[in-house]
Design a protein around this motif. Structure first.
Motif, short mmCIF file in Angstrom:
data_model
loop_
_atom_site.label_atom_id
_atom_site.label_comp_id
_atom_site.label_asym_id
_atom_site.label_seq_id
_atom_site.Cartn_x
_atom_site.Cartn_y
_atom_site.Cartn_z
N ARG A 28 0.85 -1.20 0.00
CA ARG A 28 0.00 0.00 0.00
C ARG A 28 0.89 1.25 0.00
NH1 ARG A 28 -5.58 0.30 3.08
NH2 ARG A 28 -5.99 1.36 1.10
N ASP A 60 -2.92 4.73 -3.55
CA ASP A 60 -3.99 5.63 -3.13
C ASP A 60 -3.53 7.08 -3.24
OD1 ASP A 60 -5.37 3.36 -2.55
OD2 ASP A 60 -5.48 3.68 -0.38
N VAL A 81 -8.26 9.15 -0.37
CA VAL A 81 -8.50 9.69 0.96
C VAL A 81 -8.74 11.19 0.77
CG1 VAL A 81 -7.61 10.03 3.28
CG2 VAL A 81 -6.98 7.96 1.99
N ASP A 105 -7.29 8.03 10.50
CA ASP A 105 -7.73 7.36 9.27
C ASP A 105 -6.55 6.68 8.58
OD1 ASP A 105 -8.94 6.53 6.93
OD2 ASP A 105 -9.49 8.53 6.24
N ARG A 109 -5.07 2.31 7.78
CA ARG A 109 -5.00 1.79 6.42
C ARG A 109 -3.73 0.99 6.14
NH1 ARG A 109 -8.59 4.61 2.65
NH2 ARG A 109 -9.91 6.05 3.81
N TYR A 111 -0.41 1.83 5.44
CA TYR A 111 0.45 2.18 4.30
C TYR A 111 1.91 1.83 4.58
CZ TYR A 111 -3.45 4.75 2.26
OH TYR A 111 -4.67 5.09 1.71
#
Length: 360
Positions: A28, A60, A81, A105, A109, A111
Motif C-alpha cells: 500500500r 492511493d 482519501v 484514518d 489503512r 500504508y
C-alpha cells in the motif's frame, strides 16, 4: 555529483543507511497531493511510474475535496482519501489538532510508504509529520529547508523553474523509481456523456473560468473569441461550473452554447477530447485538455511561472505578457492585469493555427 567536488548537501539528505525503498515489496502506497484538479492530473506520470516500480501495491491518493474528482480519471489510482488538510487552509478551523482525524484514518489503512508531492513554494513537512504520526514507515519528499527526520527520504529540491511533472518525477527517481514518461493521461469513464446533440461533431470549447479572479482573462474578450470561432463554422461550447453560470452565459452570448454546471469531470474530458481547439485560462481545464490530447490556447496570468505548468502532452500555444511582478500568486490582481493584456485577435489567430495543423 562530480567526484572532485565536495558533497555540500545537508547531511540529512540521502542519509547513509537510508537506501532506496524496496518498492517491489510494498502493498500500500499513499501519494499526497491535496491541491486542485489540475495538480492531481499532473500526477498521472507519477502513478504510472509507481505502478511499474510497485506492481503489487495498491496506490492511493490523498486529495482535497476539490481535487478528488480527478482521481477517477487516473486508472492507476485504487482509492482516494479526501481531506481538507490544515496546511492548505487560509483560515484554519480552531482546534488543538486539526489533522487528528486524518492521522487516525491513515493509521488504520496500513500504508508502507507516503510520497509527498509539492510545488516549489509548498513545504512537505506538515504532510510528513501527519504520515509519521500515522505510522507510515517510508516518507519521501523534496524541500529546500531542513525538517529533521520527518521525511525518511529527503530529496534536495530542484530549481524552482522546473516543470511540475519533472519535479515530481525527479523526486521519484531519487528514491529509486524510474520515470515512465512525462506525458499526461486520463481515462474517460465509460458512462461519460458528451452532448453531441448540442455541439455536433465539429466544435471548439471555451472555458473562461479559473480558481481566482487574477487568472481570468476578461469575459468580453472571451466572448469575441467565441463569435470568431462560430463565424469559422464551429459550434462553440462554453463550459464552467454551476457557480460560473453568469460568466458562461455572458461569454456564450448568442454565438456559443452555454454548458455551466451540467458536466461532471468525466463528461468534460469526453467533450474536450473531441474538440478541434480549446481556449482557456491557466486552470484545471487546460491540464485535462492536455491529458486527453486536445489542442490548447492557454491564457496564462502572471500568478505563476509558465514553464512550471505549460501543456506538453499535446499541441499548445501559451499566451501571456512578461511583467515585473510575476509570479505574484495573488488571488486578485492589485494592478491592471497587464500580464493578460492580450487582444482577442491574437487568441483567435492561435486557435486557427492549431486547427490548421490538426486538419493538415
Amino acid at each position: 555529483m562530480p567526484a572532485d567536488l565536495p558533497d555540500l548537501r545537508h547531511p540529512a539528505a540521502h542519509r547513509p543507511g537510508h537506501g532506496d525503498p524496496d518498492w517491489s515489496a510494498m502493498r500500500r502506497v499513499l501519494v499526497v497531493r491535496p491541491d486542485n484538479v489540475g495538480d492531481v492530473l499532473m500526477t498521472g506520470p507519477v502513478f504510472r511510474a509507481l505502478r511499474a516500480a510497485a506492481p503489487h501495491a495498491s496506490l492511493d491518493l490523498l486529495a482535497s475535496p476539490a481535487g478528488a474528482a480527478a482521481a477517477a480519471l487516473l486508472p492507476e489510482i485504487a482509492g482516494v482519501v479526501t481531506a481538507s488538510v490544515s496546511w492548505q487552509q487560509l483560515d484554519l478551523v480552531p482546534g488543538d489538532d486539526p489533522d487528528a482525524a486524518l492521522v487516525a484514518d491513515l493509521a488504520g489503512r496500513g500504508y508502507d510508504a507516503a510520497v509527498v508531492l509539492t510545488s516549489f513554494s509548498q513545504s512537505p513537512w506538515p504532510a510528513a509529520e501527519v504520515a509519521r504520526r500515522a505510522g507510515i514507515p517510508v516518507r519521501v519528499g523534496t524541500s529546500k529547508e531542513f525538517g529533521g527526520g520527518l521525511l525518511t527520504h529527503w530529496v534536495p529540491a530542484p530549481p524552482d523553474e522546473e516543470h511540475q511533472v519533472d519535479r515530481m518525477l525527479g523526486l521519484l527517481a531519487a528514491a529509486g523509481v524510474p520515470s515512465r514518461g512525462h506525458t499526461l493521461h486520463a481515462r474517460i469513464p465509460d458512462d461519460a456523456a458528451t452532448p453531441l446533440a448540442v455541439v455536433g461533431t465539429r466544435y471548439a470549447v471555451v472555458a473562461p473560468g479559473a480558481s481566482c479572479p487574477s487568472r481570468r482573462w476578461p469575459a468580453a474578450r472571451f466572448a469575441a473569441v467565441v463569435s470568431a470561432l462560430a463565424a469559422d463554422g464551429l459550434t462553440v461550447a462554453v463550459t464552467g461550473t454551476a457557480k460560473e453560470g453568469d460568466l458562461v452565459e455572458a461569454v456564450a452570448g448568442t454565438a456559443g452554447v452555454p454548458l455551466a454546471g451540467g458536466l461532471g469531470l468525466g463528461d468534460l474530458a469526453a467533450l474536450l477530447e473531441g474538440a478541434e481547439v480549446v481556449v482557456a485560462n491557466n486552470s484545471g481545464g487546460v491540464h485535462l485538455a492536455d491529458a486527453v490530447g486536445a489542442p490548447i490556447v492557454e491564457l496564462f496570468a502572471g500568478t505563476e511561472t509558465v514553464d512550471q505548468y505549460r501543456p506538453r502532452s499535446t499541441r499548445a500555444e501559451v499566451i501571456t505578457r512578461p511583467v515585473a511582478c510575476s509570479p505574484c500568486r495573488q488571488l486578485v490582481c492589485p494592478f491592471d492585469q497587464e500580464c493578460l493584456a492580450v487582444g482577442p485577435e491574437e487568441v483567435v489567430a492561435a486557435a486557427r493555427r492549431l486547427r490548421t495543423v490538426a486538419v493538415g
